[in-house]
Design an enzyme around this catalytic site. Structure first.
Site, PDB file in Angstrom:
ATOM      1  N   GLY A   1      11.977 -53.783   9.074  1.00  0.00           N
ATOM      2  CA  GLY A   1      11.176 -53.133   8.039  1.00  0.00           C
ATOM      3  C   GLY A   1      11.896 -53.171   6.694  1.00  0.00           C
ATOM      4  N   GLY A   2      12.672 -52.118   6.422  1.00  0.00           N
ATOM      5  CA  GLY A   2      13.326 -51.952   5.124  1.00  0.00           C
ATOM      6  C   GLY A   2      14.033 -53.200   4.611  1.00  0.00           C
TER       7      GLY A   2
ATOM      8  CG  ASN B   1       6.177 -53.856   9.858  1.00  0.00           C
ATOM      9  OD1 ASN B   1       5.221 -53.972   9.095  1.00  0.00           O
ATOM     10  ND2 ASN B   1       6.347 -52.808  10.654  1.00  0.00           N
ATOM     11  CD1 TRP B   2       7.668 -57.556   4.526  1.00  0.00           C
ATOM     12  CD2 TRP B   2       6.035 -58.299   3.180  1.00  0.00           C
ATOM     13  NE1 TRP B   2       7.979 -58.845   4.156  1.00  0.00           N
ATOM     14  CE2 TRP B   2       6.998 -59.325   3.331  1.00  0.00           C
ATOM     15  CE3 TRP B   2       4.918 -58.539   2.376  1.00  0.00           C
ATOM     16  CZ2 TRP B   2       6.869 -60.570   2.706  1.00  0.00           C
ATOM     17  CZ3 TRP B   2       4.795 -59.777   1.750  1.00  0.00           C
ATOM     18  CH2 TRP B   2       5.770 -60.776   1.911  1.00  0.00           C
ATOM     19  CE  LYS B   3       8.151 -50.182   8.929  1.00  0.00           C
ATOM     20  NZ  LYS B   3       8.957 -49.098   9.404  1.00  0.00           N
TER      21      LYS B   3
HETATM   22  P1  PGA Z   1      13.213 -50.544   9.796  1.00  0.00           P
HETATM   23  O1  PGA Z   1      11.733 -50.682  10.403  1.00  0.00           O
HETATM   24  O2  PGA Z   1      13.860 -51.904   9.882  1.00  0.00           O
HETATM   25  O3  PGA Z   1      13.008 -50.094   8.369  1.00  0.00           O
HETATM   26  O4  PGA Z   1      13.936 -49.537  10.625  1.00  0.00           O
HETATM   27  C1  PGA Z   1      11.488 -51.422  11.561  1.00  0.00           C
HETATM   28  C2  PGA Z   1      10.031 -51.351  11.960  1.00  0.00           C
HETATM   29  O5  PGA Z   1       9.408 -50.294  11.788  1.00  0.00           O
HETATM   30  O6  PGA Z   1       9.454 -52.324  12.462  1.00  0.00           O
END
Ligand code: PGA
Length: 248
Positions: A227-228, A9-11
């Site tokens: 995410g990250g 999930n690249w946000k």
């Molecule tokens: P993160 O994010 O891996 O940066 O904790 C996960 C997400 O929000 O799906």
């Protein structure tokens, strides 16, 4: 048999280099999904076409068209041949105040169009501290899955404790597994044992190439929503490699 899914999930960011991701997705026998910002969906779909990488969306609206400034119609996603859609991500719930009821409408629309929703659920730190995490997640599941009768096989769940997202504090594999088992039991009580045993349940919250292996060893953890660690191509590819080996 549930297939492992590793989703990035690249946000509101872009990956630095997608080439290693495509390469490792093509050689490992697991599913790989990248979820870019809306405006880059088409470009990433073109860049990954012919590879085994799936491309998904971070959200959608529950109406197909009309005066909804700033929203994205599920029909636009279908036109781009997008199949996976994240729904109810904690950032949508907490920053943008999406309600369980809206998420439920989106779930129904997404499924009725034959797409695969990835329904995110998870408790906040305060909710866990006060030992309400199971009640919270049970409630999120009940409302989001309430009006659904068709295409149950297409649903993916992501358990993402809010306190673990972007914090580096990932849930321990045992704590995550406890919640995944709980979620599977809830799914079983709503849709029955067969559907529940086939449903892919991802863990999300500070997953990276160091902790993925121990998480995937757990019976009810079928992959990760990342995410990250999905923003650096090499790092994300390393997670895919490890997941691929865990699958053998
Ligand atoms: P993160 O994010 O891996 O940066 O904790 C996960 C997400 O929000 O799906």
């Amino acid at each position: 048999m549930r297939r492992i899914l590793i989703a990035g999930n690249w946000k509101m960011n872009l990956i630095d280099n997608i080439a290693p991701v495509i390469e490792s997705a093509d050689k490992n026998n697991i599913d790989v999904l990248v979820i870019p910002p809306f405006v880059y969906l088409e470009r990433i779909a073109i860049m990954t076409s012919g590879s085994k990488v799936f491309v998904g969306a971070q959200n959608m609206y529950f109406q197909e068209k009309g005066p909804f400034t700033g929203e994205t119609s599920p029909l636009f996603l279908k036109e781009l041949k997008i199949n996976h859609v994240l729904l109810g991500h904690s950032e949508r719930r907490h920053i943008f105040k999406e309600t369980d009821e809206e998420i439920s409408l989106k779930m129904q629309k997404c499924l009725s169009l034959g797409m695969t929703p990835i329904l995110c659920v998870g408790e906040t730190e305060a909710e866990r501290m006060s030992n309400r995490h199971k009640v919270i997640v049970e409630n999120q599941l009940k409302i989001a899955l309430g009006g659904i009768e068709n295409n149950l096989k297409n649903i993916i769940i992501a358990y993402e404790p809010v306190w673990a997202i972007g914090t580096g504090n990932t849930a321990t594999p045992n704590d995550a597994e406890e919640m995944h088992l709980f979620i599977r039991e809830q799914i079983s009580s709503i849709f029955g044992r067969k559907i529940s045993s086939e449903m892919v349940i991802l863990y999300g919250g500070s997953v990276n190439d160091e902790n993925i292996k121990d998480l995937l060893r757990k019976d009810n953890i079928d992959g990760a929503l990342i995410g990250g660690a999905s923003l650096k191509g090499e790092k994300f590819a390393a997670v895919i490699e490890i997941a691929g080996k865990t699958n053998i």
